[in-house]
Design an enzyme around this catalytic site. Structure first.
Site, mmCIF file in Angstrom:
data_model
loop_
_atom_site.group_PDB
_atom_site.id
_atom_site.type_symbol
_atom_site.label_atom_id
_atom_site.label_comp_id
_atom_site.label_asym_id
_atom_site.label_seq_id
_atom_site.Cartn_x
_atom_site.Cartn_y
_atom_site.Cartn_z
ATOM 1 N N LYS A 152 3.336 -3.862 -9.287
ATOM 2 C CA LYS A 152 3.931 -2.631 -9.803
ATOM 3 C C LYS A 152 4.453 -2.906 -11.207
ATOM 4 O O LYS A 152 5.103 -3.945 -11.444
ATOM 5 C CB LYS A 152 5.082 -2.189 -8.899
ATOM 6 C CG LYS A 152 4.644 -1.790 -7.499
ATOM 7 C CD LYS A 152 3.876 -0.472 -7.508
ATOM 8 C CE LYS A 152 3.569 -0.027 -6.082
ATOM 9 N NZ LYS A 152 2.822 1.250 -6.084
ATOM 10 N N LYS A 254 -6.208 7.399 0.102
ATOM 11 C CA LYS A 254 -5.162 7.215 1.107
ATOM 12 C C LYS A 254 -5.375 8.272 2.182
ATOM 13 O O LYS A 254 -5.087 9.448 1.947
ATOM 14 C CB LYS A 254 -3.775 7.352 0.470
ATOM 15 C CG LYS A 254 -3.451 6.160 -0.426
ATOM 16 C CD LYS A 254 -2.084 6.212 -1.027
ATOM 17 C CE LYS A 254 -1.782 4.878 -1.721
ATOM 18 N NZ LYS A 254 -0.691 4.961 -2.681
#
Ligand code: MG
Length: 360
Positions: A152, A254
């Site tokens: 991240k 997803k």
């Protein structure tokens, strides 16, 4: 469920993982599903609480009223809109219906989907933090056998962290995920993205805001590194717009966010047709959602390594038989239904409240 370690992104910090678990009884048998909406609405516009309300007040009563009309699983699942306002709630009920039907038929989800792999490469997400902590986390991941890191990043916590990991682990696959925190018109952001282009990254994920398709298309032209979009793929219509705009060179699928397993397979089909590879995305699913996502990620077209890791990276005690790592790979569950068993003692210990819905 409490996460083994909190995950910090450019937008929020996840400590807890609330799960909404569904148990359905159909004419064919019993199945389980899991709703993977997060604690707040920040990521997907749907939270575990809004999903609960939608399921309790609309989706479940509707299914109970009309259930007898459906002659097959496909018909029941097809009636659940994939473009609805509550894809995460929808995906939970779809998962449970699929589990029930496939268990009764003695077929695994993987077989039903005709997947082409028996295992998928595992990935691990490393949150934003001081470089020393990030490097320690990366070393732990690599020591566990995982060869693929999703780091991240956010403006000013990017290039140094990536360079450090690259220097220490030259062979590891790295995807950086900015969660939309950069702006194309900001010269320092643009310079950072250009600098990231030199590290041989597998992808830069969602550098710009979800809506900025022009900006992403510009980056596709400017950078050699693959641009992987995640938040921009809010539903199948958005996927079409992203593909038409040439705004990415890979798509993060997803299943929970798109409306479930069938919607995820449709997304894959559209990406295959456009010649864009997919990566299977994760949302810190518990064992059921993880099982479904692993099966989807074993389909043809998922050629960019995904987010999914073993249960133990997220939970001390998963609600199902845990997904384990074998030589850096996650085996695709092959037993009937989703292929994992719910551990009732764990579920009972975690349950805050439960409701039963019966046909009237
Ligand atoms: Mg992402």
């Amino acid at each position: 469920m409490t996460l083994v370690a909190p995950v910090a992104t450019a937008k929020e910090r996840h400590v807890r993982r609330p799960i909404l678990l569904l148990r359905v009884t159909t004419d064919e048998g019993v199945g389980y599903g899991e709703c993977d909406a997060l604690e707040t609405t920040r990521y997907a516009g749907e939270s575990i609480d809004t999903a609960e309300v939608t399921l309790a007040q609309s989706i479940i009563p509707d299914l109970l009223k009309r259930g007898a009309e459906y002659s097959s699983l496909e018909e029941a699942v097809g009636s659940l809109s994939t473009q609805g306002a509550a894809p995460m709630a929808t995906s939970a009920i779809e998962m449970a219906l699929m589990d029930a039907a496939l268990r009764a038929r003695g077929r695994s989800l993987a077989t039903y989907l005709e997947v082409s792999r028996v295992a998928i490469p595992a990935g691990a997400t490393v949150g934003i933090g001081p470089v020393r902590d990030v490097l320690a986390a990366v070393n732990d991941v690599v020591a566990s056998g995982i060869r693929r890191i999703k780091l991240k990043i956010a403006p000013d916590v990017d290039v140094v962290a990536v360079r450090t990991i690259r220097d220490h682990c030259p062979d590891v696959e790295i995807v950086v995920d900015a969660n939309g925190s950069y702006t194309i018109s900001d010269p320092s952001h643009r310079a950072a993205l250009r600098a990231l282009d030199d590290f041989g990254l597998s992808a830069i994920e969602q550098p710009l805001s979800a809506e900025d398709l022009d900006g992403h298309a510009q980056l596709v032209k400017e950078l050699r590194t693959r641009i992987l979009l995640d938040e921009s793929i809010a539903n199948l219509d958005r996927l079409d717009r992203v593909l038409d705009a040439g705004a990415c060179t890979a798509v993060c699928v997803k299943p929970a966010r798109l409306g479930g397993i069938f919607a995820a397979r449709k997304a894959r089909d559209r990406c295959l047709a456009a010649g864009v590879p997919c990566a299977i995305g994760g949302l810190f699913e518990a064992g059921l959602g993880r099982a479904a996502a692993i099966a989807v990620g074993a389909l043809d077209g998922f050629d960019v390594a995904g987010d999914l890791g073993p249960s133990s990276r997220y939970f001390r005690d998963d609600i199902t038989t845990p997904h384990k790592l074998f030589q850096g790979m996650l085996p695709v569950p092959m037993r009937p239904g989703l292929g994992v068993d719910v551990r009732q003692d764990i579920v009972d210990a975690l349950t805050a409240r439960s409701h039963q819905f019966l046909p009237s």
